[in-house]
Design a protein around this motif. Structure first.
Motif, mmCIF file in Angstrom:
data_model
loop_
_atom_site.group_PDB
_atom_site.id
_atom_site.type_symbol
_atom_site.label_atom_id
_atom_site.label_comp_id
_atom_site.label_asym_id
_atom_site.label_seq_id
_atom_site.Cartn_x
_atom_site.Cartn_y
_atom_site.Cartn_z
ATOM 1 N N THR A 127 0.834 -1.206 0.000
ATOM 2 C CA THR A 127 0.000 0.000 0.000
ATOM 3 C C THR A 127 0.869 1.256 0.000
ATOM 4 N N PRO A 128 0.666 2.172 -0.938
ATOM 5 C CA PRO A 128 1.460 3.408 -0.974
ATOM 6 C C PRO A 128 1.181 4.279 0.250
ATOM 7 N N ILE A 129 2.195 4.996 0.679
ATOM 8 C CA ILE A 129 2.015 5.925 1.797
ATOM 9 C C ILE A 129 1.314 7.188 1.326
ATOM 10 N N ARG A 130 1.705 7.668 0.152
ATOM 11 C CA ARG A 130 1.102 8.872 -0.428
ATOM 12 C C ARG A 130 0.669 8.584 -1.860
ATOM 13 N N GLY A 131 -0.307 9.333 -2.325
ATOM 14 C CA GLY A 131 -0.818 9.125 -3.665
ATOM 15 C C GLY A 131 0.162 9.489 -4.754
ATOM 16 N N ALA A 208 -6.405 6.149 0.957
ATOM 17 C CA ALA A 208 -6.902 6.531 2.278
ATOM 18 C C ALA A 208 -7.786 5.442 2.865
ATOM 19 N N SER A 209 -8.547 4.758 2.010
ATOM 20 C CA SER A 209 -9.413 3.677 2.482
ATOM 21 C C SER A 209 -8.589 2.519 3.037
ATOM 22 N N LEU A 210 -7.499 2.174 2.350
ATOM 23 C CA LEU A 210 -6.630 1.110 2.839
ATOM 24 C C LEU A 210 -5.982 1.498 4.162
ATOM 25 N N HIS A 211 -5.523 2.755 4.246
ATOM 26 C CA HIS A 211 -4.920 3.222 5.497
ATOM 27 C C HIS A 211 -5.910 3.090 6.653
ATOM 28 N N SER A 212 -7.160 3.456 6.401
ATOM 29 C CA SER A 212 -8.179 3.387 7.446
ATOM 30 C C SER A 212 -8.413 1.952 7.904
ATOM 31 N N VAL A 213 -8.492 1.031 6.956
ATOM 32 C CA VAL A 213 -8.733 -0.374 7.292
ATOM 33 C C VAL A 213 -7.583 -0.931 8.121
#
Length: 236
Positions: A127-131, A208-213
């Protein structure tokens, strides 16, 4: 050499889990396949190691080696993503031919849990940290790969969980079985939540959705870990 060594470790872990998953179904990979994979992997290591850390547009003295392990780990996980996808696809295709094997084989419990935790780590690392870390085109394919791997992992995990529940009904509830059932349910729930959020939030908010999960998933891991340490000994 250091980068190639780290890739070798990751490859050995992936290979060990892959072989264990197929052996859980009493399927042994042919020796010729194992030799080709080993020879191809060793030949690929120096190429992929150089490609990961060396910039051919500048001279050796101008190379940038100050980025630490974060970028390297993300690159490695993204390279392992299609390999994991291929393994899961093949595995799901062969499950019907040896469907009852995990229900009778205790070793499958350990193998499937190692597989599930490895996939969770793989998805987190990819998962990337930033877009702005990746191009829009690469983001699109990376998102598709993560979703596909998550879906296939859910299918295999539900299959493994059903085998564990069956063995529990037949042989009774033990500490190991309760522990494995709990981890399986949590990981399956996280993967289902990840998939749901990806389709709900869409391409624009997928990072952002992955970060939240993943951030919320740590709460589930913490609660179950405390349960195993504090409550489980009292129950048994």
């Amino acid at each position: 050499m250091i980068t190639a060594g780290l890739y070798l470790i990751a490859g050995l872990v992936l290979g060990g889990i892959t072989i264990g998953m197929f052996e859980a179904l009493s399927i042994s990979l042919p020796d010729i396949w194992l030799r080709l994979i080993a020879a191809g992997g060793l030949g690929l290591l120096p190429v992929i190691a150089v490609a990961s850390v060396y910039d051919p547009t500048v001279g050796p003295a101008e190379q940038d080696f100050d980025q630490g392990l974060s970028k390297f780990i993300a690159t490695m996980m993204r390279l392992l993503l299609p390999l994991t996808l291929g393994v899961l696809v093949i595995y799901i295709l062969v499950i019907p031919f040896n469907f009852l094997e995990p229900f009778e084989n205790r070793d499958v419990l350990i193998v499937y849990n190692l597989m599930l935790f490895a996939i969770m780590g793989l998805l987190l690392g990819a998962t990337p940290i930033r877009g702005d870390d990746l191009s829009p085109q690469l983001q699109k394919w990376l998102r598709r790969g993560i979703i596909t791997v998550a879906i296939l992992a859910v299918l295999v995990s539900i299959y493994a969980l059903s085998a564990t529940v069956y063995r529990t009904i037949e042989g009774g509830l033990t500490i190991n079985r309760l522990t494995i059932i709990g981890w399986n349910i949590i990981n399956i729930g996280i993967l289902l939540w990840l998939i749901y959020n990806q389709f709900k939030d869409g391409q624009k908010k997928w990072i952002a959705s992955l970060h939240s999960v993943f951030s919320q998933a740590t709460n589930a891991y913490l609660v179950w870990g405390l349960f195993l340490v504090i409550i489980l000994p009292l129950l048994f």
